[in-house]
Design a protein around this motif. Sequence first.
Motif, PDB file in Angstrom:
ATOM      1  N   ILE A  13     -13.429  73.162  58.991  1.00 47.43           N
ATOM      2  CA  ILE A  13     -14.375  73.206  57.864  1.00 47.43           C
ATOM      3  C   ILE A  13     -14.544  71.817  57.257  1.00 47.43           C
ATOM      4  N   SER A  14     -15.687  71.616  56.665  1.00 49.48           N
ATOM      5  CA  SER A  14     -15.978  70.338  56.013  1.00 49.48           C
ATOM      6  C   SER A  14     -15.388  70.335  54.609  1.00 49.48           C
ATOM      7  N   LEU A  15     -15.358  69.155  54.011  1.00 51.44           N
ATOM      8  CA  LEU A  15     -14.904  69.042  52.624  1.00 51.44           C
ATOM      9  C   LEU A  15     -15.819  69.841  51.704  1.00 51.44           C
ATOM     10  N   ASN A  16     -17.113  69.794  51.990  1.00 53.26           N
ATOM     11  CA  ASN A  16     -18.076  70.520  51.184  1.00 53.26           C
ATOM     12  C   ASN A  16     -17.817  72.028  51.239  1.00 53.26           C
ATOM     13  N   LYS A  17     -17.577  72.535  52.446  1.00 53.52           N
ATOM     14  CA  LYS A  17     -17.314  73.966  52.598  1.00 53.52           C
ATOM     15  C   LYS A  17     -15.995  74.343  51.913  1.00 53.52           C
ATOM     16  N   LEU A  18     -14.991  73.500  52.048  1.00 57.45           N
ATOM     17  CA  LEU A  18     -13.719  73.770  51.380  1.00 57.45           C
ATOM     18  C   LEU A  18     -13.921  73.821  49.873  1.00 57.45           C
ATOM     19  N   SER A  19     -14.670  72.891  49.341  1.00 57.04           N
ATOM     20  CA  SER A  19     -14.960  72.858  47.909  1.00 57.04           C
ATOM     21  C   SER A  19     -15.606  74.169  47.455  1.00 57.04           C
ATOM     22  N   LYS A  20     -16.598  74.616  48.214  1.00 53.59           N
ATOM     23  CA  LYS A  20     -17.303  75.864  47.864  1.00 53.59           C
ATOM     24  C   LYS A  20     -16.395  77.085  47.984  1.00 53.59           C
ATOM     25  N   GLU A  21     -15.569  77.119  49.021  1.00 56.67           N
ATOM     26  CA  GLU A  21     -14.690  78.274  49.216  1.00 56.67           C
ATOM     27  C   GLU A  21     -13.595  78.329  48.157  1.00 56.67           C
ATOM     28  N   LEU A  22     -13.093  77.173  47.732  1.00 53.80           N
ATOM     29  CA  LEU A  22     -12.085  77.155  46.673  1.00 53.80           C
ATOM     30  C   LEU A  22     -12.674  77.657  45.356  1.00 53.80           C
ATOM     31  N   GLU A  23     -13.935  77.297  45.099  1.00 57.51           N
ATOM     32  CA  GLU A  23     -14.583  77.774  43.878  1.00 57.51           C
ATOM     33  C   GLU A  23     -14.825  79.278  43.951  1.00 57.51           C
ATOM     34  N   LYS A  24     -15.299  79.733  45.102  1.00 53.89           N
ATOM     35  CA  LYS A  24     -15.604  81.153  45.276  1.00 53.89           C
ATOM     36  C   LYS A  24     -14.341  82.017  45.205  1.00 53.89           C
ATOM     37  N   LYS A  25     -13.297  81.609  45.883  1.00 55.19           N
ATOM     38  CA  LYS A  25     -12.092  82.438  45.985  1.00 55.19           C
ATOM     39  C   LYS A  25     -11.162  82.310  44.782  1.00 55.19           C
ATOM     40  N   TYR A  26     -11.082  81.093  44.191  1.00 52.91           N
ATOM     41  CA  TYR A  26     -10.101  80.855  43.123  1.00 52.91           C
ATOM     42  C   TYR A  26     -10.723  80.427  41.793  1.00 52.91           C
ATOM     43  N   GLY A  27     -12.034  80.234  41.798  1.00 54.42           N
ATOM     44  CA  GLY A  27     -12.669  79.730  40.582  1.00 54.42           C
ATOM     45  C   GLY A  27     -12.317  78.271  40.340  1.00 54.42           C
ATOM     46  N   LEU A  28     -11.887  77.590  41.381  1.00 53.10           N
ATOM     47  CA  LEU A  28     -11.440  76.207  41.291  1.00 53.10           C
ATOM     48  C   LEU A  28     -12.624  75.284  41.549  1.00 53.10           C
ATOM     49  N   VAL A  29     -12.992  74.519  40.542  1.00 54.80           N
ATOM     50  CA  VAL A  29     -14.120  73.604  40.686  1.00 54.80           C
ATOM     51  C   VAL A  29     -13.564  72.221  41.014  1.00 54.80           C
ATOM     52  N   VAL A  30     -13.740  71.843  42.268  1.00 58.58           N
ATOM     53  CA  VAL A  30     -13.294  70.533  42.743  1.00 58.58           C
ATOM     54  C   VAL A  30     -14.330  70.049  43.759  1.00 58.58           C
ATOM     55  N   SER A  31     -14.835  68.856  43.530  1.00 62.27           N
ATOM     56  CA  SER A  31     -15.909  68.349  44.396  1.00 62.27           C
ATOM     57  C   SER A  31     -15.355  67.919  45.744  1.00 62.27           C
ATOM     58  N   ASP A  32     -16.275  67.804  46.698  1.00 60.59           N
ATOM     59  CA  ASP A  32     -15.848  67.339  48.017  1.00 60.59           C
ATOM     60  C   ASP A  32     -15.342  65.901  47.951  1.00 60.59           C
ATOM     61  N   SER A  33     -15.891  65.096  47.042  1.00 65.36           N
ATOM     62  CA  SER A  33     -15.399  63.716  46.919  1.00 65.36           C
ATOM     63  C   SER A  33     -13.986  63.697  46.323  1.00 65.36           C
ATOM     64  N   GLN A  34     -13.693  64.593  45.382  1.00 69.98           N
ATOM     65  CA  GLN A  34     -12.323  64.694  44.860  1.00 69.98           C
ATOM     66  C   GLN A  34     -11.366  65.098  45.974  1.00 69.98           C
TER      67      GLN A  34
END
Length: 145
Positions: A13-34
């Motif tokens: 998975i890409s950083l972008n996809k990981l960022s989106k999945e973390l937000e969706k599954k955990y409510g964790l807002v973290v950008s792909d650049s972070q």
Amino acid sequence: MLRLKELRTKKGISLNKLSKELEKKYGLVVSDSQLSFYENEKRRPRDETIWNDIADYFGVWVPYLLGNSKIRTEEQAEKLAENISELNSSLANRSWEHKLGTIDELENQLLFYFRELPDTYKKFALKSIENIFILKEENDDKGGK
């Protein structure tokens, strides 16, 4: 060494996809650049609890994610600790010959858990275990506990 990039690329998975999945599954807002900064160990999160969610996402425990353990999951670590505890209990009233056989059994378990370590570290760990048995035996011979 942080294993975030290794786990992410292994999952494909890409950083972008990981960022989106973390937000969706955990409510964790973290950008792909972070996430990229974390992966490359250029920055650490302000809130270290982020590692809990990321580790959970990849199905590993935090010490493995952070590179502090070769053991992937907490369950594996607990099982190893349980096995060592059981071995220690079973050795209390056994002969020295049986203890040597148990060292071989313990060696096989340790090699499984530490198979990624260089041979020199494996040998050091195994020698340390043998020394512990020797010291325990000497202590027991002197009437200690």
